[in-house]
Design an enzyme around this catalytic site. Structure first.
Site, PDB file in Angstrom:
ATOM      1  N   ASP A   8      35.160 -18.250 -26.882  1.00 19.44           N
ATOM      2  CA  ASP A   8      35.597 -17.925 -25.521  1.00 19.44           C
ATOM      3  C   ASP A   8      34.759 -19.031 -23.762  1.00 19.44           C
ATOM      4  OD1 ASP A   8      32.612 -17.476 -24.898  1.00 19.44           O
ATOM      5  OD2 ASP A   8      32.650 -15.895 -24.120  1.00 19.44           O
ATOM      6  N   HIS A   9      35.010 -18.902 -22.491  1.00 18.88           N
ATOM      7  CA  HIS A   9      34.309 -20.342 -22.193  1.00 18.88           C
ATOM      8  C   HIS A   9      33.573 -21.004 -22.201  1.00 18.88           C
ATOM      9  CE1 HIS A   9      33.910 -16.125 -19.960  1.00 18.88           C
ATOM     10  NE2 HIS A   9      33.092 -17.150 -19.588  1.00 18.88           N
ATOM     11  N   CYS A  65      30.544 -17.836 -27.897  1.00 19.00           N
ATOM     12  CA  CYS A  65      30.258 -17.780 -26.747  1.00 19.00           C
ATOM     13  C   CYS A  65      28.775 -18.293 -25.777  1.00 19.00           C
ATOM     14  CB  CYS A  65      30.297 -15.662 -26.868  1.00 19.00           C
ATOM     15  SG  CYS A  65      28.959 -15.223 -27.021  1.00 19.00           S
ATOM     16  N   GLY A  66      28.763 -17.377 -24.711  1.00 17.20           N
ATOM     17  CA  GLY A  66      27.051 -18.198 -25.043  1.00 17.20           C
ATOM     18  C   GLY A  66      26.315 -17.732 -25.177  1.00 17.20           C
ATOM     19  N   THR A  67      25.833 -16.335 -25.390  1.00 15.52           N
ATOM     20  CA  THR A  67      24.973 -16.763 -26.273  1.00 15.52           C
ATOM     21  C   THR A  67      25.016 -16.500 -28.048  1.00 15.52           C
ATOM     22  OG1 THR A  67      24.929 -14.456 -26.376  1.00 15.52           O
ATOM     23  CG2 THR A  67      23.229 -15.248 -24.581  1.00 15.52           C
ATOM     24  N   GLY A  68      25.789 -16.008 -28.480  1.00 17.07           N
ATOM     25  CA  GLY A  68      26.311 -15.773 -29.560  1.00 17.07           C
ATOM     26  C   GLY A  68      26.637 -14.093 -29.864  1.00 17.07           C
ATOM     27  N   ILE A  69      26.074 -13.570 -29.032  1.00 17.50           N
ATOM     28  CA  ILE A  69      25.995 -11.727 -29.376  1.00 17.50           C
ATOM     29  C   ILE A  69      26.451 -11.107 -28.797  1.00 17.50           C
ATOM     30  CG2 ILE A  69      24.587  -9.397 -28.176  1.00 17.50           C
ATOM     31  CD1 ILE A  69      21.684 -11.952 -26.912  1.00 17.50           C
ATOM     32  N   GLY A  70      27.924 -11.013 -28.168  1.00 16.44           N
ATOM     33  CA  GLY A  70      29.228 -10.094 -28.048  1.00 16.44           C
ATOM     34  C   GLY A  70      29.727 -11.137 -29.388  1.00 16.44           C
ATOM     35  N   MET A  71      30.255 -12.083 -29.453  1.00 12.66           N
ATOM     36  CA  MET A  71      30.981 -12.442 -30.972  1.00 12.66           C
ATOM     37  C   MET A  71      30.329 -12.154 -31.844  1.00 12.66           C
ATOM     38  SD  MET A  71      33.666 -14.324 -30.097  1.00 12.66           S
ATOM     39  CE  MET A  71      33.992 -15.590 -29.318  1.00 12.66           C
ATOM     40  N   HIS A  98      20.817 -14.778 -48.316  1.00 17.90           N
ATOM     41  CA  HIS A  98      20.562 -13.521 -48.843  1.00 17.90           C
ATOM     42  C   HIS A  98      21.776 -12.364 -47.666  1.00 17.90           C
ATOM     43  CE1 HIS A  98      15.999 -13.592 -49.192  1.00 17.90           C
ATOM     44  NE2 HIS A  98      16.461 -15.011 -50.093  1.00 17.90           N
ATOM     45  N   ARG A 132      19.529  -9.200 -56.458  1.00 16.55           N
ATOM     46  CA  ARG A 132      19.532  -7.881 -55.500  1.00 16.55           C
ATOM     47  C   ARG A 132      20.150  -7.890 -53.628  1.00 16.55           C
ATOM     48  NH1 ARG A 132      15.311 -11.635 -53.958  1.00 16.55           N
ATOM     49  NH2 ARG A 132      14.651 -11.537 -52.564  1.00 16.55           N
ATOM     50  N   HIS A 133      20.282  -9.126 -53.496  1.00 17.95           N
ATOM     51  CA  HIS A 133      21.568  -8.770 -52.077  1.00 17.95           C
ATOM     52  C   HIS A 133      22.806  -8.576 -52.576  1.00 17.95           C
ATOM     53  CE1 HIS A 133      17.749 -11.195 -50.816  1.00 17.95           C
ATOM     54  NE2 HIS A 133      17.904 -12.237 -52.307  1.00 17.95           N
TER      55      HIS A 133
HETATM   56  C1  RB5 Z   1      29.895 -14.888 -20.517  1.00 19.49           C
HETATM   57  O1  RB5 Z   1      29.484 -15.330 -19.506  1.00 19.49           O
HETATM   58  C2  RB5 Z   1      29.239 -14.380 -21.532  1.00 19.49           C
HETATM   59  O2  RB5 Z   1      28.913 -13.385 -21.105  1.00 19.49           O
HETATM   60  C3  RB5 Z   1      29.490 -14.146 -22.736  1.00 19.49           C
HETATM   61  O3  RB5 Z   1      29.571 -15.806 -23.871  1.00 19.49           O
HETATM   62  C4  RB5 Z   1      28.067 -13.881 -23.649  1.00 19.49           C
HETATM   63  O4  RB5 Z   1      27.049 -14.774 -24.203  1.00 19.49           O
HETATM   64  C5  RB5 Z   1      28.625 -12.763 -23.965  1.00 19.49           C
HETATM   65  O5  RB5 Z   1      27.911 -12.494 -25.307  1.00 19.49           O
END
Ligand code: RB5
Length: 150
Positions: A8-9, A65-71, A98, A132-133
């Site tokens: 993302d941006h 993405c910003g944190t990698g979490i959303g992706m 693994h 096992r994995h």
């Molecule tokens: C964008 O502001 C941010 O929320 C996105 O890049 C990401 O970190 C979401 O998980």
């Protein structure tokens, strides 16, 4: 290897760096966007990369993405995808060894470009251990099937 990449941006500057780095390493890169720092929703780029990997159009995928979490949350909704959010060389190695992760995600606002490069290189160069994995991955496939049934 043929590798699909998306961001993302917030992940865009890191995507550009990792894209060039993957090419330097000799990989073929499919850039599925985004193509600027204008605000977008990470979900559509996660879907594009995850579907490319699930269909076999790319062998692996990288999502930033910003944190990698959303992706990672979004990519893991696509059947057959094992997207791993990593934050160290160790977790990048384990994601391959693994979990046989077919997509790597990390935070463009969290990691330095050097860390991002190290994570990607380590993940690509580390073989899956199997054994096992493999059995555990089979159970993830069974879970996907069960969820389809409701
Ligand atoms: C964008 O502001 C941010 O929320 C996105 O890049 C990401 O970190 C979401 O998980």
């Amino acid at each position: 290897m043929r590798i699909a990449i998306g961001s993302d941006h917030a992940g865009f500057p890191m995507k550009e760096i990792i894209k060039e780095y993957l090419r330097e390493l000799g990989h073929e890169v499919m850039d599925l966007g985004t193509h600027s720092t204008s605000s977008v929703n990470y979900v559509e780029f996660a879907e594009a990369v995850a579907r490319a990997v699930a269909r076999g159009e790319a062998e692996r995928g990288v999502l930033i993405c910003g944190t990698g979490i959303g992706m990672s949350i979004a990519a893991n909704k696509v059947e057959g995808i094992r997207a791993a959010l990593v934050h160290s060389e160790y977790t990048a190695r384990m994601a391959a060894m693994h979990n046989d992760a077919n997509i790597l995600t990390f935070g463009g606002r969290v990691e330095s470009p050097e860390e991002g490069k190290r994570f990607v290189k380590t993940w690509l160069e580390t073989p899956f251990e199997g054994g096992r994995h493999l059995q555990r991955l089979g159970k993830i496939g069974e879970l996907e099937e069960k969820c389809k049934e409701g």
